[in-house]
Design an enzyme around this catalytic site. Structure first.
Site, short mmCIF file in Angstrom:
data_model
loop_
_atom_site.label_atom_id
_atom_site.label_comp_id
_atom_site.label_asym_id
_atom_site.label_seq_id
_atom_site.Cartn_x
_atom_site.Cartn_y
_atom_site.Cartn_z
N HIS A 1 47.68 -49.73 56.72
CA HIS A 1 47.42 -48.56 57.56
C HIS A 1 48.51 -48.34 58.61
O HIS A 1 49.31 -49.24 58.89
CB HIS A 1 46.07 -48.70 58.28
CG HIS A 1 46.06 -49.83 59.27
ND1 HIS A 1 46.04 -51.15 58.88
CD2 HIS A 1 46.08 -49.83 60.62
CE1 HIS A 1 46.04 -51.92 59.95
NE2 HIS A 1 46.07 -51.15 61.02
N ASP B 1 48.35 -47.30 62.62
CA ASP B 1 47.27 -47.29 63.62
C ASP B 1 46.94 -45.87 64.07
O ASP B 1 47.84 -45.09 64.41
CB ASP B 1 47.66 -48.15 64.83
CG ASP B 1 47.62 -49.62 64.48
OD1 ASP B 1 46.76 -50.03 63.68
OD2 ASP B 1 48.46 -50.37 65.02
N HIS C 1 51.12 -51.22 58.05
CA HIS C 1 51.04 -52.68 58.12
C HIS C 1 49.70 -53.18 57.58
O HIS C 1 48.74 -52.41 57.43
CB HIS C 1 51.29 -53.18 59.55
CG HIS C 1 50.29 -52.68 60.55
ND1 HIS C 1 50.33 -51.39 61.05
CD2 HIS C 1 49.22 -53.27 61.13
CE1 HIS C 1 49.33 -51.22 61.90
NE2 HIS C 1 48.64 -52.36 61.97
N ARG D 1 46.19 -56.45 71.48
CA ARG D 1 46.96 -55.26 71.08
C ARG D 1 46.82 -54.12 72.08
O ARG D 1 45.71 -53.82 72.51
CB ARG D 1 46.47 -54.75 69.71
CG ARG D 1 47.32 -53.61 69.17
CD ARG D 1 46.77 -53.07 67.86
NE ARG D 1 46.12 -51.80 68.06
CZ ARG D 1 45.35 -51.20 67.14
NH1 ARG D 1 45.13 -51.79 65.96
NH2 ARG D 1 44.80 -50.05 67.39
O1 LIG Z 1 46.10 -59.00 62.90
C1 LIG Z 1 47.10 -58.52 62.36
O2 LIG Z 1 47.95 -59.22 61.82
C2 LIG Z 1 47.30 -57.05 62.32
C3 LIG Z 1 46.20 -56.32 63.00
C4 LIG Z 1 46.23 -54.87 62.68
O3 LIG Z 1 46.34 -54.46 61.57
C5 LIG Z 1 46.12 -53.90 63.76
O4 LIG Z 1 46.04 -54.29 64.93
O5 LIG Z 1 46.14 -52.70 63.45
#
Ligand SMILES: O=C(O)CCC(=O)C(=O)O
Length: 301
Positions: A120, A122, A275, A290
């Site tokens: 995806h 974000d 990602h 994040r």
């Molecule tokens: O935990 C991860 O490695 C990625 C997390 C993720 O995909 C996100 O925060 O959008």
């Protein structure tokens, strides 16, 4: 980018430059060493970082020792921050920080443990999706836990002509709930969405091929997690076309695999890459924080 240069200038005019190095990573991305993101950034340093993000799409800042306030402050240099719809996973006291973790306390998950289980970009499900996300590793598992990044400019450039023709001028619907039931089946701790949360994530429509607002590069702007259909096509044709686009986007030659090191902070451009969290064994604790910077409304290429 959204923070005005004047603001950056006011903040950083009198701070000294940091002598950090930017080393390219394989396929895409760059590692940045010898920088302390906890310090107020000099204007030149900020501009070097901004340029590196546009050139490399994923920046890996090594050895960071920063507080949530410093994480937020650095992120805000690039634009306003977006608050995730699952507010139960905010870091307490910091609504701008989403906790990503498989850790449970008193039988309750402290974070969104299965974030990124599907490829995806974000917040592509918002009218105004994200410019970029900054994910800071606080506790890493001894094995697993990698994050994969696919270059969506390269995906566009290498797309076979018949697929380019099939999507020319097309728009696609993005919705947060596309995979939600499937994720709940895998992760029963995932909360049901309230009516208010559903209102926050109503489906939106974006061009399938967008132009990066700062570099002008074309990007394939669809992803498996949130893109539900191509407008104007019957659902079966749309499913088939999207499946081909998803498979093409994540060919190994388009992908950088990030193997996390303690205290990495990774900043990626959601307008250039998609990602995937490759997965962590349940018994090995993993915790990251994040922040998500708001971008601009996607514009057709
Ligand atoms: O935990 C991860 O490695 C990625 C997390 C993720 O995909 C996100 O925060 O959008």
């Amino acid at each position: 980018m959204a923070a005005s240069l004047q603001t950056i200038h006011d903040l950083t005019n009198f701070t000294t430059e940091q002598s950090f190095k930017i080393n390219s990573l394989p396929v895409l991305g760059a590692e940045i060493v010898n920088i302390d993101l906890g310090r107020v950034l000099n204007e030149n340093d900020f501009l070097r970082i901004k340029q590196a993000l546009l050139s490399h799409h994923v920046l890996v800042f090594r050895d960071q020792d920063i507080t949530p306030e410093q994480h937020i402050e650095f992120s805000r240099l690039f634009g306003p921050l977006q608050i995730h719809v699952l507010k139960q996973f905010q870091l307490p006291g910091y609504p701008e920080v989403l906790t990503i973790s498989n850790i449970k306390e008193n039988d309750k998950p402290i974070g969104l443990g299965d974030a990124g289980a599907f490829w995806h970009s974000d917040l592509s499900y918002k009218e105004i999706p994200s410019l970029g996300s900054l994910l800071y590793a606080r506790q890493l598992p001894a094995e697993g836990g990698d994050t994969h990044f696919a270059d969506m400019h390269l995906a566009w450039q290498t797309l076979p002509t018949h697929l380019k023709n099939a999507i020319e001028g097309k728009q696609a619907e993005h919705t947060y709930i596309k995979k939600y039931a499937e994720l709940q089946a895998r992760s029963p701790w995932r909360p049901n969405l309230t009516q208010a949360q559903l209102e926050e994530v109503k489906p939106v429509v974006h061009p399938v091929v967008t132009r990066h607002p700062e570099t002008g590069l074309n990007t394939l702007f669809v992803n498996e997690n949130f893109t539900s259909r191509i407008i104007g096509l019957p659902q079966d044709e749309s499913d088939d076309l999207l499946a081909q686009l998803f498979a093409h986007s994540v060919k190994p030659e388009n992908v950088y695999i990030h193997q996390w090191q303690d205290n990495d902070l990774v900043f990626w451009d959601n307008r250039s890459v998609i990602h995937l969290a490759a997965g962590t064994p349940d018994h090995l604790p993993r915790k990251l924080y994040r922040t998500t910077v708001e971008g601009t409304r996607p514009v057709a290429a």
